[in-house]
Design a protein around this motif. Structure first.
Motif, mmCIF file in Angstrom:
data_model
loop_
_atom_site.group_PDB
_atom_site.id
_atom_site.type_symbol
_atom_site.label_atom_id
_atom_site.label_comp_id
_atom_site.label_asym_id
_atom_site.label_seq_id
_atom_site.Cartn_x
_atom_site.Cartn_y
_atom_site.Cartn_z
ATOM 1 N N LEU A 140 0.759 -1.090 -0.286
ATOM 2 C CA LEU A 140 0.273 -0.334 0.079
ATOM 3 C C LEU A 140 1.176 1.400 0.413
ATOM 4 C CD1 LEU A 140 -2.803 1.736 0.317
ATOM 5 C CD2 LEU A 140 -3.140 1.036 3.056
ATOM 6 N N ALA A 141 2.012 1.200 0.618
ATOM 7 C CA ALA A 141 3.015 2.227 0.747
ATOM 8 C C ALA A 141 3.932 3.006 -0.582
ATOM 9 C CB ALA A 141 3.856 2.516 1.949
ATOM 10 N N TRP A 142 3.893 1.393 -1.024
ATOM 11 C CA TRP A 142 4.445 1.877 -2.259
ATOM 12 C C TRP A 142 4.057 2.397 -3.478
ATOM 13 C CZ3 TRP A 142 3.568 -0.930 -6.950
ATOM 14 C CH2 TRP A 142 5.170 0.165 -8.182
ATOM 15 N N GLU A 143 2.215 1.878 -3.485
ATOM 16 C CA GLU A 143 1.541 2.121 -4.734
ATOM 17 C C GLU A 143 1.023 3.442 -4.174
ATOM 18 O OE1 GLU A 143 -1.568 -1.085 -5.252
ATOM 19 O OE2 GLU A 143 -0.053 -2.180 -5.555
ATOM 20 N N GLN A 144 1.123 3.784 -2.858
ATOM 21 C CA GLN A 144 0.455 5.275 -1.907
ATOM 22 C C GLN A 144 1.551 6.460 -3.111
ATOM 23 O OE1 GLN A 144 -2.844 6.347 -0.906
ATOM 24 N NE2 GLN A 144 -2.343 7.894 -2.173
ATOM 25 N N GLN A 145 2.759 6.367 -2.789
ATOM 26 C CA GLN A 145 3.213 6.832 -3.289
ATOM 27 C C GLN A 145 3.736 7.178 -4.990
ATOM 28 O OE1 GLN A 145 7.385 5.529 -2.397
ATOM 29 N NE2 GLN A 145 8.052 7.296 -3.240
ATOM 30 N N GLN A 146 4.076 6.419 -5.223
ATOM 31 C CA GLN A 146 3.676 5.855 -7.136
ATOM 32 C C GLN A 146 2.586 7.039 -7.862
ATOM 33 O OE1 GLN A 146 6.094 4.789 -8.538
ATOM 34 N NE2 GLN A 146 7.134 4.111 -6.332
ATOM 35 N N ALA A 147 1.536 6.514 -7.434
ATOM 36 C CA ALA A 147 -0.165 7.117 -6.929
ATOM 37 C C ALA A 147 -0.019 9.043 -6.783
ATOM 38 C CB ALA A 147 -1.379 7.086 -7.241
ATOM 39 N N ASP A 148 0.620 9.531 -6.032
ATOM 40 C CA ASP A 148 1.134 10.688 -5.768
ATOM 41 C C ASP A 148 1.707 11.439 -6.878
ATOM 42 O OD1 ASP A 148 -0.832 10.377 -3.596
ATOM 43 O OD2 ASP A 148 0.734 10.224 -2.600
ATOM 44 N N GLU A 149 2.899 10.184 -7.553
ATOM 45 C CA GLU A 149 3.767 11.265 -7.839
ATOM 46 C C GLU A 149 3.204 10.820 -9.699
ATOM 47 O OE1 GLU A 149 8.345 9.327 -9.996
ATOM 48 O OE2 GLU A 149 7.275 8.775 -7.682
ATOM 49 N N LEU A 150 2.636 10.177 -9.789
ATOM 50 C CA LEU A 150 2.387 10.167 -11.049
ATOM 51 C C LEU A 150 0.934 10.529 -11.553
ATOM 52 C CD1 LEU A 150 3.089 5.965 -12.093
ATOM 53 C CD2 LEU A 150 3.939 8.338 -12.632
ATOM 54 N N LEU A 151 -0.161 10.794 -10.824
ATOM 55 C CA LEU A 151 -1.191 11.361 -11.083
ATOM 56 C C LEU A 151 -1.420 12.810 -10.682
ATOM 57 C CD1 LEU A 151 -3.321 8.232 -10.035
ATOM 58 C CD2 LEU A 151 -2.724 8.594 -12.098
ATOM 59 N N ALA A 152 -0.480 13.516 -10.314
ATOM 60 C CA ALA A 152 -0.115 14.403 -10.076
ATOM 61 C C ALA A 152 -0.889 15.706 -10.885
ATOM 62 C CB ALA A 152 0.450 15.166 -9.006
ATOM 63 N N ASP A 153 -0.094 15.437 -12.057
ATOM 64 C CA ASP A 153 -0.148 16.427 -12.750
ATOM 65 C C ASP A 153 -0.422 16.118 -14.352
ATOM 66 O OD1 ASP A 153 1.182 18.309 -11.516
ATOM 67 O OD2 ASP A 153 3.065 17.200 -12.225
ATOM 68 N N VAL A 154 -1.742 15.145 -13.894
ATOM 69 C CA VAL A 154 -2.640 14.375 -15.444
ATOM 70 C C VAL A 154 -4.031 15.116 -14.842
ATOM 71 C CG1 VAL A 154 -4.298 12.334 -15.668
ATOM 72 C CG2 VAL A 154 -1.127 12.215 -15.030
ATOM 73 N N PHE A 155 -4.453 15.830 -16.103
ATOM 74 C CA PHE A 155 -5.128 16.705 -15.812
ATOM 75 C C PHE A 155 -6.491 16.741 -16.686
ATOM 76 C CE2 PHE A 155 -1.148 19.631 -16.144
ATOM 77 C CZ PHE A 155 -1.345 19.684 -14.989
ATOM 78 N N GLY A 156 -7.438 16.926 -16.921
ATOM 79 C CA GLY A 156 -9.253 16.486 -17.638
ATOM 80 C C GLY A 156 -9.766 17.789 -16.375
ATOM 81 N N TYR A 157 -11.014 16.821 -16.514
ATOM 82 C CA TYR A 157 -11.928 16.979 -16.113
ATOM 83 C C TYR A 157 -13.053 15.744 -15.579
ATOM 84 C CZ TYR A 157 -11.773 20.939 -18.952
ATOM 85 O OH TYR A 157 -11.731 22.150 -19.522
ATOM 86 N N HIS A 158 -12.484 14.119 -15.251
ATOM 87 C CA HIS A 158 -13.648 13.970 -14.609
ATOM 88 C C HIS A 158 -12.413 12.078 -15.128
ATOM 89 C CE1 HIS A 158 -16.432 16.030 -17.428
ATOM 90 N NE2 HIS A 158 -17.071 15.466 -15.951
#
Length: 272
Positions: free
Chosen positions: A28-46
């Protein structure tokens, strides 16, 4: 791999029980870190996350509409109550309620390996994502020590009970995504230590993570894929090339003779 353990007041999910609490916390810790890093700058609406509420994959994302959906295989509300999260909606992983080309980001945290039909789930994701939409997938690697432990624990279950997970290989999943028109541009692995029941003993084997990351990353216990939905477009011609294309209308067209039976008939003259 970072070993910052996320403290949890509740036990791991049922499908992770075979790995033990130390491994589940690391995963859980590893996946949370990766998601925070990779998805922070993914733009869109939904954006939509389907399943596993312990992972807050969309917490750093800035899209105005973000939903956490409860899939059919997590119908028991206990897991969601323990995580302190109320799902925004519930849906079947094989039939999504959104119209085609309507979502900008989809996150599947160990969703495919628990769905009854992972093929149908991926097809639905490909349908609802817009062109150039993003897809994040995580899964337990069946080639790793964690994957072996997970499969072994499933085999020890009562034969009358169905398996909670069906692990998907990393290369197999890449092939599925390629067939659906996705381009994988981020692939990461984590977790090379054995699945032990003691966090203290696992910390003594942390050197295995450094060795695995360098020499055999594909044997990591968990993998992550970030893919983009590609839609082929037409070929644009500039003005110079367009003028050099000869129009088929310029070809000579034969003209029908007027003295034939199907041609224009000569009108008879009036006589006095």
């Amino acid at each position: 791999m970072e070993h910052q353990i996320i403290e949890s007041k509740h036990s791991s999910a049922d499908w992770l029980a075979g790995l033990g609490q130390p491994v589940a916390s690391r995963l859980l810790a590893w996946e949370q870190q990766q998601a925070d890093e990779l998805l922070a700058d993914v733009f869109g609406y939904h954006a939509v996350q389907l399943g596993w509420p312990d992972l807050q994959a969309l917490r750093t994302n800035r899209m105005p509409h973000r939903w956490v959906a409860q899939p059919e295989f997590e119908s028991a509300p206990l897991l969601w109550r323990q995580a302190g999260i109320v799902p925004d909606l519930g849906l079947d992983s094989r039939a999504w309620p959104w119209p085609a080309d309507s979502l900008d980001l989809v996150v599947l945290p160990h969703t495919l390996e628990r769905s009854m039909d992972p093929h149908a789930c991926l097809r639905e994701v490909a349908r609802v994502l817009i062109p150039e939409g993003q897809l994040l997938i995580t899964g337990i690697n069946p080639l790793s020590a964690w994957g072996w432990q997970q499969a072994h624990s499933e085999r020890r279950r009562h034969p009358a009970e169905p398996a909670l997970t069906s692990l998907l290989g990393y290369r197999r999943l890449r092939d599925w995504l390629r067939l659906l028109g996705f381009e994988v541009h981020v692939s990461r692995f984590g977790g090379w230590t054995p699945a032990l029941g003691s966090e203290r003993w696992m910390q003594r084997l942390d050197w295995m993570d450094a060795m695995g990351q360098r020499w055999c990353p594909i044997l990591g216990g968990v993998y992550l894929l970030l893919a983009t939905k590609r839609v082929p477009g037409g070929l644009l011609l500039n003005g110079r090339r367009w003028r050099t294309v000869r129009s088929p209308a310029a070809a000579t067209v034969p003209v029908a003779r007027s003295d034939t039976s199907i041609g224009r008939q000569t009108a008879s003259k009036d006589t006095c």
